[in-house]
Design a protein around this motif. Sequence first.
Motif, short mmCIF file in Angstrom:
data_model
loop_
_atom_site.label_atom_id
_atom_site.label_comp_id
_atom_site.label_asym_id
_atom_site.label_seq_id
_atom_site.Cartn_x
_atom_site.Cartn_y
_atom_site.Cartn_z
N ASN A 32 82.13 81.64 -59.00
CA ASN A 32 83.24 81.80 -58.07
C ASN A 32 83.47 80.56 -57.23
O ASN A 32 84.59 80.32 -56.78
CB ASN A 32 82.99 82.98 -57.14
N TYR A 33 82.42 79.80 -56.96
CA TYR A 33 82.59 78.62 -56.13
C TYR A 33 81.50 77.60 -56.43
O TYR A 33 80.44 77.93 -56.95
CB TYR A 33 82.58 78.98 -54.64
N MET A 34 81.79 76.37 -56.05
CA MET A 34 80.79 75.30 -56.08
C MET A 34 80.80 74.63 -54.72
O MET A 34 81.83 74.59 -54.04
CB MET A 34 81.09 74.30 -57.19
N GLY A 35 79.64 74.15 -54.34
CA GLY A 35 79.56 73.57 -53.01
C GLY A 35 78.49 72.52 -52.89
O GLY A 35 77.70 72.29 -53.82
N TRP A 36 78.51 71.88 -51.75
CA TRP A 36 77.49 70.90 -51.38
C TRP A 36 76.76 71.40 -50.14
O TRP A 36 77.39 71.85 -49.17
CB TRP A 36 78.13 69.55 -51.07
N TYR A 37 75.44 71.33 -50.22
CA TYR A 37 74.57 71.66 -49.10
C TYR A 37 73.74 70.41 -48.81
O TYR A 37 73.64 69.50 -49.63
CB TYR A 37 73.65 72.82 -49.45
N ARG A 38 73.12 70.42 -47.65
CA ARG A 38 72.22 69.31 -47.35
C ARG A 38 71.03 69.81 -46.53
O ARG A 38 71.12 70.82 -45.82
CB ARG A 38 72.94 68.20 -46.60
N ARG A 39 69.94 69.08 -46.67
CA ARG A 39 68.75 69.36 -45.87
C ARG A 39 68.28 68.06 -45.26
O ARG A 39 67.86 67.14 -45.97
CB ARG A 39 67.65 69.99 -46.70
N ALA A 40 68.40 68.00 -43.94
CA ALA A 40 67.92 66.83 -43.21
C ALA A 40 66.44 67.01 -42.91
O ALA A 40 65.93 68.13 -42.87
CB ALA A 40 68.72 66.68 -41.92
N PRO A 41 65.72 65.92 -42.65
CA PRO A 41 64.29 66.01 -42.35
C PRO A 41 64.03 66.96 -41.18
O PRO A 41 64.65 66.84 -40.11
CB PRO A 41 63.91 64.58 -41.98
N GLY A 42 63.15 67.90 -41.39
CA GLY A 42 62.78 68.83 -40.33
C GLY A 42 63.79 69.92 -40.02
O GLY A 42 63.63 70.66 -39.05
N LYS A 43 64.83 70.02 -40.84
CA LYS A 43 65.88 71.01 -40.57
C LYS A 43 66.06 71.95 -41.76
O LYS A 43 65.61 71.67 -42.87
CB LYS A 43 67.20 70.32 -40.25
N GLU A 44 66.76 73.04 -41.50
CA GLU A 44 67.08 73.99 -42.56
C GLU A 44 68.23 73.45 -43.42
O GLU A 44 69.05 72.66 -42.97
CB GLU A 44 67.49 75.33 -41.95
N ARG A 45 68.27 73.93 -44.65
CA ARG A 45 69.40 73.59 -45.51
C ARG A 45 70.68 74.19 -44.94
O ARG A 45 70.68 75.33 -44.45
CB ARG A 45 69.16 74.12 -46.91
N GLU A 46 71.77 73.43 -44.97
CA GLU A 46 73.03 73.91 -44.42
C GLU A 46 74.18 73.61 -45.38
O GLU A 46 74.15 72.64 -46.13
CB GLU A 46 73.32 73.23 -43.07
N LEU A 47 75.18 74.48 -45.30
CA LEU A 47 76.39 74.26 -46.09
C LEU A 47 77.16 73.08 -45.53
O LEU A 47 77.37 72.98 -44.32
CB LEU A 47 77.27 75.51 -46.05
N VAL A 48 77.61 72.19 -46.41
CA VAL A 48 78.45 71.06 -46.02
C VAL A 48 79.91 71.37 -46.36
O VAL A 48 80.79 71.26 -45.52
CB VAL A 48 78.01 69.77 -46.73
N ALA A 49 80.16 71.74 -47.61
CA ALA A 49 81.53 72.02 -48.05
C ALA A 49 81.47 72.88 -49.31
O ALA A 49 80.49 72.84 -50.05
CB ALA A 49 82.28 70.72 -48.34
N ARG A 50 82.54 73.64 -49.50
CA ARG A 50 82.59 74.53 -50.65
C ARG A 50 84.00 74.58 -51.17
O ARG A 50 84.96 74.50 -50.39
CB ARG A 50 82.11 75.92 -50.23
N ILE A 51 84.13 74.75 -52.49
CA ILE A 51 85.45 74.88 -53.11
C ILE A 51 85.38 76.04 -54.09
O ILE A 51 84.46 76.15 -54.89
CB ILE A 51 85.88 73.56 -53.79
N THR A 52 86.36 76.93 -54.00
CA THR A 52 86.37 78.10 -54.86
C THR A 52 87.01 77.78 -56.21
O THR A 52 87.64 76.72 -56.38
CB THR A 52 87.14 79.25 -54.20
#
Length: 117
Positions: A32-52
Amino acid sequence: QVHLVESGGDLVQPGGSLRLSCAASGNFQSINYMGWYRRAPGKERELVARITSGGSTNYADSVKGRFTISRDNAKNTVYLQMNGLKPEDTAVYYCNAATWNQKYDYWGQGTQVTEYL
């Protein structure tokens, strides 16, 4: 099964630009969608952008106006154009392809983006 391979990560100065690519292969019928996530040092993974699959996009507030997600269906590739990079954008960036109910949820191996002063 969907296989994702990211590329484009690099060292970059603040204010610089990078374009990340995610080449996908496999069976996309259920995705249904593809997206980019990121994980910075010492942080949780977070959504950056998504496209359906229909082309709708959404972005994290922290990247709105600076990052653009797009897709080339002919090449089965999703891109993340990143402009105006900031030190806080330093992270490993992961490509994701999934269904809304998370029955299918695929991840790439990640690509490193590092700001340097």
